[in-house]
Design an enzyme around this catalytic site. Sequence first.
Site: not given
Length: 476
Positions: A407, A400-401, A96, A373
Amino acid sequence: MNFFDKLNTTIVQNQSLLFVGLDPNPEMIPARYQSSDLITGLESWLQFMIAETADFVCAYKPTLGFYQVLGVPGLELLMRILKSIPSHIPIILDAKHSDLNTSSVFAHSIFTEWQVDAVTLSPYTGQDHVAPFLVYPDKSVFILCCTSNPGAATVQQYPHNSPLYLQVVQESKTWGTPEQLCLEVGTTNAEVLKSIRSLAPERIIMARSIWAGEGNIKQILAAGLNANGDGLLIPVSQDMLGSANLSEEIQFLRREINEFRGEFIHDASSCEVWFSDVDVQDKHPHQDLILQLFDIGCIMFGEFVQASGATFPYYIDLRKIISNPQVFNQVLSAYEEILKNLTFDRLAGIPYGSLPTATGLSLRLHCPMIFPRKEVKAHGTRRVIEGNFHPGETVAVVDDILISGKSVMEGAEKIQSVGLKVNDIVVFIDHEKGVKDRLKANGYCGHSVLTISEIVTTLHEVGRINDEQLLAFRES
């Protein structure tokens, strides 16, 4: 492995949503562990808890305060307990923490030296306090948004029409991604949990204090589970932790929860159908798809801290689309419109985000699929590329993006290393910033269904985002 993946892996492996609080509370120590040396007795009890529960829980949660009040011996005890926890089980440090001035050094200590996986934080100093913890990309934070303490009701449930605890949920969602930022909810009221889950369907919720009242555990589960029957961490009762038969009792509780999860998933297996609620002339051809992605939480706006420490005014998570057949079907159709005009022999998806999409497109286009891979196994065939292929064939790469292009180009290089050709890279969203030019400079032609500018402009035109959010995007 980051906290999010580590937690989900343990949930699957141990088939459990249960977590154990490893708290050296002298008032709760069983008589069989009481001795003249308090620390020794507490340590024996805590080690017993770990040994009895390690195969049946998904996380451990030591509360820092219990160790601190024991002084230096208590902190030394904490270090030994942390080392005793099996390395594959995530540790959530219940701290906390709320001090802005010490947040950076505290984050460094617990994440790099103590090696805990997540921490609980107070929300009231805002994102400035949380940000130092979010720069550790493999770690997560749990924001305390609601407590079961009766004395807190006058604060957290005010004003009645829009209680503070829900405002905390809404605001904290803009501070970090669903993988980085989770919620802590202390309540015996299933309706409170239901309202929070409704506002944050994508977040992990750590429930607290659910055993303090007479509430039905099934009501708590029904209110807190997400559409996939998970996303909710359930505490093991403190009373149970004192039992000499802890292993048997926790297995019974796990079985009871899993039986209900099975019923819940079956009842929730149908998918809601989305209908447009706007009417805009000269609308973007993919307007409905953009709105759906926004409405189901794939596109979010706020201040999201990146691993580099930079803050982005938006966050995109396309992994949710596979759980919504209506949206997933439209996404595949949008990819298909681009791919049908290209020439290739095989499709390749980049692990892991685009593999479901590449698989769906392979079935639609009747085109064989392969994939590079992410890491090469040290055993078996040690193949760089999975699937059948013939050197000289042309491969269209699906991702995807497109953010930096790093990458996807690494994946394309692996594909080319076995004698295949890559000419085209097709993505769903292009973040722009000249990334397609970088692809072209490396010999690839980039294609995208949408650009981030198209998405933001469309959402602003239909009123999903306001002028301030549009300006923040343009200035980023």
